[in-house]
Design an enzyme around this catalytic site. Structure first.
Site, PDB file in Angstrom:
ATOM      1  N   ASP A   4       0.870  -1.180   0.000  1.00 14.67           N
ATOM      2  CA  ASP A   4       0.000   0.000   0.000  1.00 14.67           C
ATOM      3  C   ASP A   4       0.912   1.237   0.000  1.00 14.67           C
ATOM      4  O   ASP A   4       1.789   1.363   0.850  1.00 14.67           O
ATOM      5  CB  ASP A   4      -0.870  -0.018   1.273  1.00 14.67           C
ATOM      6  CG  ASP A   4      -1.877   1.128   1.275  1.00 14.67           C
ATOM      7  OD1 ASP A   4      -3.001   0.926   1.742  1.00 14.67           O
ATOM      8  OD2 ASP A   4      -1.524   2.218   0.783  1.00 14.67           O
ATOM      9  N   ILE A   5       0.683   2.089  -0.944  1.00 15.48           N
ATOM     10  CA  ILE A   5       1.592   3.244  -1.088  1.00 15.48           C
ATOM     11  C   ILE A   5       1.552   4.151   0.140  1.00 15.48           C
ATOM     12  O   ILE A   5       2.519   4.848   0.448  1.00 15.48           O
ATOM     13  CB  ILE A   5       1.265   4.028  -2.377  1.00 15.48           C
ATOM     14  CG1 ILE A   5       2.483   4.874  -2.811  1.00 15.48           C
ATOM     15  CG2 ILE A   5       0.001   4.876  -2.252  1.00 15.48           C
ATOM     16  CD1 ILE A   5       2.515   5.255  -4.247  1.00 15.48           C
ATOM     17  N   ASN A  32      -6.433  13.340 -10.007  1.00 15.07           N
ATOM     18  CA  ASN A  32      -7.112  13.820 -11.224  1.00 15.07           C
ATOM     19  C   ASN A  32      -6.892  15.322 -11.263  1.00 15.07           C
ATOM     20  O   ASN A  32      -6.396  15.919 -10.306  1.00 15.07           O
ATOM     21  CB  ASN A  32      -8.615  13.466 -11.197  1.00 15.07           C
ATOM     22  CG  ASN A  32      -9.302  14.045  -9.975  1.00 15.07           C
ATOM     23  OD1 ASN A  32      -9.278  15.262  -9.755  1.00 15.07           O
ATOM     24  ND2 ASN A  32      -9.858  13.186  -9.149  1.00 15.07           N
ATOM     25  N   GLY A  66      -9.304   5.102  -5.278  1.00 15.67           N
ATOM     26  CA  GLY A  66      -7.997   4.450  -5.509  1.00 15.67           C
ATOM     27  C   GLY A  66      -6.873   5.035  -4.661  1.00 15.67           C
ATOM     28  O   GLY A  66      -7.036   5.320  -3.476  1.00 15.67           O
ATOM     29  N   VAL A  67      -5.746   5.248  -5.340  1.00 14.99           N
ATOM     30  CA  VAL A  67      -4.572   5.804  -4.645  1.00 14.99           C
ATOM     31  C   VAL A  67      -4.898   7.167  -4.038  1.00 14.99           C
ATOM     32  O   VAL A  67      -4.602   7.473  -2.876  1.00 14.99           O
ATOM     33  CB  VAL A  67      -3.407   5.958  -5.656  1.00 14.99           C
ATOM     34  CG1 VAL A  67      -2.270   6.761  -5.070  1.00 14.99           C
ATOM     35  CG2 VAL A  67      -2.907   4.598  -6.104  1.00 14.99           C
ATOM     36  N   ASP A  68      -5.597   7.966  -4.840  1.00 22.78           N
ATOM     37  CA  ASP A  68      -5.976   9.342  -4.435  1.00 22.78           C
ATOM     38  C   ASP A  68      -6.757   9.293  -3.116  1.00 22.78           C
ATOM     39  O   ASP A  68      -6.457   9.992  -2.147  1.00 22.78           O
ATOM     40  CB  ASP A  68      -6.840   9.925  -5.561  1.00 22.78           C
ATOM     41  CG  ASP A  68      -6.803  11.454  -5.598  1.00 22.78           C
ATOM     42  OD1 ASP A  68      -7.483  12.022  -6.464  1.00 22.78           O
ATOM     43  OD2 ASP A  68      -6.102  12.051  -4.758  1.00 22.78           O
ATOM     44  N   SER A 117      -2.495   5.492 -13.700  1.00 28.06           N
ATOM     45  CA  SER A 117      -3.447   5.319 -14.818  1.00 28.06           C
ATOM     46  C   SER A 117      -3.945   3.896 -15.020  1.00 28.06           C
ATOM     47  O   SER A 117      -4.778   3.672 -15.907  1.00 28.06           O
ATOM     48  CB  SER A 117      -2.853   5.818 -16.155  1.00 28.06           C
ATOM     49  OG  SER A 117      -2.961   7.222 -16.222  1.00 28.06           O
ATOM     50  N   THR A 118      -3.464   2.946 -14.256  1.00 23.47           N
ATOM     51  CA  THR A 118      -3.852   1.541 -14.534  1.00 23.47           C
ATOM     52  C   THR A 118      -5.111   1.137 -13.781  1.00 23.47           C
ATOM     53  O   THR A 118      -5.549  -0.008 -13.878  1.00 23.47           O
ATOM     54  CB  THR A 118      -2.719   0.571 -14.117  1.00 23.47           C
ATOM     55  OG1 THR A 118      -2.523   0.688 -12.701  1.00 23.47           O
ATOM     56  CG2 THR A 118      -1.428   0.871 -14.853  1.00 23.47           C
ATOM     57  N   TYR A 152      -8.341   4.840 -14.719  1.00 23.93           N
ATOM     58  CA  TYR A 152      -8.012   5.383 -16.049  1.00 23.93           C
ATOM     59  C   TYR A 152      -7.700   4.288 -17.081  1.00 23.93           C
ATOM     60  O   TYR A 152      -7.283   4.584 -18.193  1.00 23.93           O
ATOM     61  CB  TYR A 152      -6.871   6.397 -15.944  1.00 23.93           C
ATOM     62  CG  TYR A 152      -7.280   7.734 -15.324  1.00 23.93           C
ATOM     63  CD1 TYR A 152      -8.608   7.969 -14.965  1.00 23.93           C
ATOM     64  CD2 TYR A 152      -6.369   8.748 -15.090  1.00 23.93           C
ATOM     65  CE1 TYR A 152      -9.001   9.176 -14.400  1.00 23.93           C
ATOM     66  CE2 TYR A 152      -6.740   9.973 -14.527  1.00 23.93           C
ATOM     67  CZ  TYR A 152      -8.060  10.170 -14.199  1.00 23.93           C
ATOM     68  OH  TYR A 152      -8.455  11.371 -13.630  1.00 23.93           O
TER      69      TYR A 152
END
Ligand code: APR
Length: 310
Positions: free
Chosen positions: A9-10, A23, A31-33, A121-122, A125
């Site tokens: 996990d980032i 975005n 997601g990550v955001d 983007s994966t 996006y």
């Protein structure tokens, strides 16, 4: 710069900077955001809002990057970047590569020495994982930066395996392949370009032998019958001592010789290797490369390097 690929996990990464797959609004998402804002806390969003009220009134353009505090994350900064929404028929590679280049540029401005990045983007996006992995890793490998470690943090096993395979395809590096090219004797280069310049349409044509029964009644495998000049080029072409199968499996762009003009010469040597070594399967891959323009693109890229870059 060390490139590592980890599964995790980032928001758990203890690094100087964490890259967010944001975005353009910079006002959060999923997601990550979502994870970064949730874990990092309101301080991140407050800074994003200030950016939107300031010079980023129109939002952060695709392919660009901007830094904020990392709030409660075990990092100093978050570098927000906006990946391309994968769209068939558009240039997706350029904007995705820009996200990685720009994130490193901002990291350098901050003085960050360790940077964690997601598979930008994966997710939402929809960028296909295999191509995204190749574009991401080869962009990072070719970036000039003061960052000591970039860590690709993949959330699931499939993404991890894909990025790990793309990392494998980076070996040997562009610099190592170029060193091999520098060791090719002058006369071999001259011979290659003379042969290529003298190629006629007839030279490029080839027929097929085999298919008949030999004296033991066994039908001989078909094999391509090339012109002498094509065989001479087969011998004259420098190839990279690369694990070409690894490079091919980690590099979905290999089939795009048109991209070679803007790529490092190492890719031309790797692609030449694919055609030379691939010829062992006797299926005419080498001959066809002279008919679909691939070999012309390879030799043109090698010649540019030979004439102006080496
Ligand atoms: N840590 C690491 N990777 C993660 C995490 C996490 N906590 N959460 C998701 N991922 C992975 C996803 O599995 C995917 O492989 O990150 C990758 C990128 O997926 P997204 O977060 O959907 O990002 P992206 O595809 O770039 O889409 C951006 O999604 O979340 C919104 O606000 C964001 O609108 C923006 C869009």
């Amino acid at each position: 710069m060390r490139i590592t690929v980890v599964r995790g996990d980032i928001t758990d990464q203890h690094v100087d900077a964490v890259v967010n797959a944001a975005n353009s609004s910079l006002l959060g998402g999923g997601g990550v955001d979502g994870a970064i804002h949730r874990r990092g806390g309101p301080a991140i969003l407050e800074e994003c809002r200030r950016l939107r009220a300031g010079h980023l009134g129109g939002g952060l353009p695709v392919g660009q990057a901007v830094a904020t505090t990392a709030g409660n994350l075990p990092a100093k900064w978050v570098i927000h970047t906006v990946g391309p929404v994968f769209t068939d028929g558009q240039d997706n590679i350029g904007p995705l590569a820009s996200c990685f280049r720009e994130s490193l540029r901002v990291a350098d401005e901050l003085g960050a020495r360790t940077v964690a990045l997601p598979a930008i983007s994966t997710g939402v996006y929809r960028y296909p994982l295999e191509e995204a992995a190749y574009v991401s890793l080869w962009t990072l490998a070719r970036a000039s930066t003061s960052v000591d470690e970039v860590r690709l943090v993949l959330f699931d096993q499939k993404a991890y395996d894909t990025f790990d395979r793309a990392l494998e395809a980076l070996d040997p590096s562009d610099a190592e392949v170029e060193d091999e090219l520098r060791r090719v004797p002058e006369e071999k280069w001259r011979e290659l370009f003379e042969l290529a310049d003298g190629l006629t349409t007839e030279d490029r044509e080839f027929t097929w032998g085999g298919g008949e029964k030999n004296e033991d009644g066994v039908i001989q495998w078909p094999y391509p019958r090339y012109s002498d000049r094509l065989w001479q080029l087969y011998v004259a072409l420098p190839s990279a001592n690369a694990d070409w199968m690894k490079w091919m499996s980690g590099n979905p762009l290999r089939t795009e010789p048109a991209r070679l003009a803007g790529a490092p010469v190492a890719d031309a040597a790797r692609l030449a290797t694919v055609y030379v070594r691939g010829e062992r399967f006797n299926d005419g891959v080498f001959g066809r490369a002279f008919q679909d323009g691939s070999m012309d693109a390879i030799i043109a890229r090698l010649r540019t390097w030979y004439d102006t870059e080496r």
